[in-house]
Design an enzyme around this catalytic site. Structure first.
Site, short mmCIF file in Angstrom:
data_model
loop_
_atom_site.label_atom_id
_atom_site.label_comp_id
_atom_site.label_asym_id
_atom_site.label_seq_id
_atom_site.Cartn_x
_atom_site.Cartn_y
_atom_site.Cartn_z
N ARG A 125 30.12 15.66 41.39
CA ARG A 125 29.69 15.71 39.99
C ARG A 125 30.64 16.58 39.16
NH1 ARG A 125 25.41 18.81 37.17
NH2 ARG A 125 24.72 17.57 35.39
N HIS A 133 32.60 15.52 35.74
CA HIS A 133 32.46 16.26 34.49
C HIS A 133 33.79 16.85 34.03
CE1 HIS A 133 27.88 16.80 33.97
NE2 HIS A 133 28.11 15.75 34.75
N ASP A 134 34.71 17.04 34.93
CA ASP A 134 36.05 17.49 34.55
C ASP A 134 36.85 16.33 33.96
OD1 ASP A 134 38.29 19.27 34.38
OD2 ASP A 134 39.11 18.35 36.18
N VAL A 142 36.15 14.50 30.36
CA VAL A 142 36.25 15.24 29.10
C VAL A 142 37.68 15.19 28.59
CG1 VAL A 142 35.85 17.47 27.97
CG2 VAL A 142 34.26 16.63 29.70
N ASN A 171 26.39 20.83 31.48
CA ASN A 171 26.91 21.69 32.54
C ASN A 171 26.12 22.97 32.75
OD1 ASN A 171 29.01 19.83 32.77
ND2 ASN A 171 30.38 20.99 31.43
N HIS A 198 24.90 8.65 42.77
CA HIS A 198 23.55 9.20 42.80
C HIS A 198 22.82 8.88 44.10
CE1 HIS A 198 23.02 9.97 38.19
NE2 HIS A 198 24.01 10.65 38.73
N THR A 199 23.52 8.37 45.07
CA THR A 199 22.95 8.24 46.39
C THR A 199 22.83 9.61 47.07
OG1 THR A 199 23.13 7.11 48.52
CG2 THR A 199 25.17 7.86 47.54
N ASP A 231 25.30 6.54 51.07
CA ASP A 231 25.11 5.16 51.52
C ASP A 231 24.75 4.29 50.32
OD1 ASP A 231 22.46 5.78 50.96
OD2 ASP A 231 21.87 6.00 53.06
#
Length: 320
Positions: A63, A67-68, A71, A95, A194-195, A248
């Site tokens: 994540r 987020h880096d 931007v 953040n 988001h697994t 997965d």
């Protein structure tokens, strides 16, 4: 016949092009082979230790890179601390009190400064750590070009405005990813991150109490004890209710059963095209892994600083 003026003009153009070329350079897999041969093993071992101590750390590093890169590009701007005269990205809404893993990057950087002082950038550390975290959790690997350099600036406004949020609908998600050059297919693949990981109650409260038409009622009920209508804002729930510590394709099976934790997760099933892709990934993990790896490689190459641009920070939290 060439005149002295035209020759001088052409020479100046060539000189300017050379200057531009000197400032930029291509990312290469072999960048540290001779400059810092310990680089890969130091990062891999540190990430493995961090995840063994806290399985959530794989998702946190992944994540953080997202987020880096989304931007100002993959330049480690997200790692910079605020000072009295500098406002970074850490206190932006997506953040603040949310991003985790900075101490893991600090630890890796400290080891590399001992082994190869002033050589390895924080941006490269973050890119490789994110990849190695996925691999450690049984996910796919991808080849990474190296040679990124670190920014001396950050963008609080960019962190506030450029990152797709947990309340986004499909159109907002598609637009946010499109602005960074990603197709809807790449967007769905990257959403599969988001697994792994967790989310705070206030990010999914509205979904489990109010989105009754798109939320599995048994799933919603199972979350309400830990996420009441009021209070408990920071209580955590896994993004993948079944296998949150393994990378997965179960995330997509969750979406098929209306068990996406965030509004933005379940939004992937609100169009025929993205629903078809969700169904495809749910039944074929190899396709998901291949698409995810390709999209992550592409993301890792968003607007990097190379050549003489930026700097190699000694401490990832501040400019030299």
């Amino acid at each position: 016949m060439s005149t002295p003026f035209s020759i001088a003009f052409l020479a100046r153009i060539v000189f300017l092009l050379l200057l531009v070329g000197a400032g930029k350079a291509k990312l290469t897999e072999s960048f540290y082979n001779t400059k810092c041969p310990q680089f890969a093993s130091i990062v891999k071992d540190a990430v493995k230790l961090a995840i063994s101590n806290n399985p959530r750390m794989g998702a946190s590093l992944l994540r953080m890179q997202f987020h880096d890169c989304f931007v100002t590009g993959c330049d480690a701007s997200v790692l910079l601390d605020d000072t009295a005269t500098f406002r970074g990205e850490k206190t932006a809404a997506p953040n603040f009190n949310s991003l985790q893993g900075f101490e893991v990057i600090d630890n890796i950087k400290a080891q590399l400064e001992k082994a190869c002082p002033g050589v390895v950038s924080c941006a490269d550390i973050l890119a490789v750590a994110a990849r190695d975290g996925v691999v450690e959790l049984q996910g796919p690997s991808w080849k990474l070009g190296l040679g990124r350099r670190d920014s001396t600036t950050a963008s609080f406004a960019g962190a506030e405005n450029d990152l797709p949020g947990p309340f986004s609908d499909l159109q907002d998600l598609t637009s946010a990813f499109s602005r960074k050059g990603f197709s809807p297919r790449e967007m769905v693949a990257l959403s599969g991150s988001h697994t792994i990981g967790q989310a705070r109650c206030f990010l999914f409260r509205d979904r489990i109490y109010n989105e009754v038409n798109t939320t599995n009622p048994t799933f919603a009920k199972s979350l309400k004890a830990n996420c009441p209508r009021t209070g408990g804002d920071n209580n955590l729930a896994p993004l993948d209710v079944a296998t949150s510590k393994v990378f997965d394709n179960n995330y997509f099976r969750n979406l098929q059963g209306q068990r996406g934790l965030l509004h933005s997760d379940q939004a992937l099933t609100t169009s025929a095209g993205t629903t078809s892709q969700v169904n495809g990934y749910a039944t074929n993990s190899a396709t998901f892994f291949n698409d995810f790896a390709a999209a992550m490689k592409k993301m890792s190459e968003l607007n990097p600083l190379t050549g003489t641009q930026g700097q190699i920070r000694t401490n990832c939290r501040r400019v030299n």
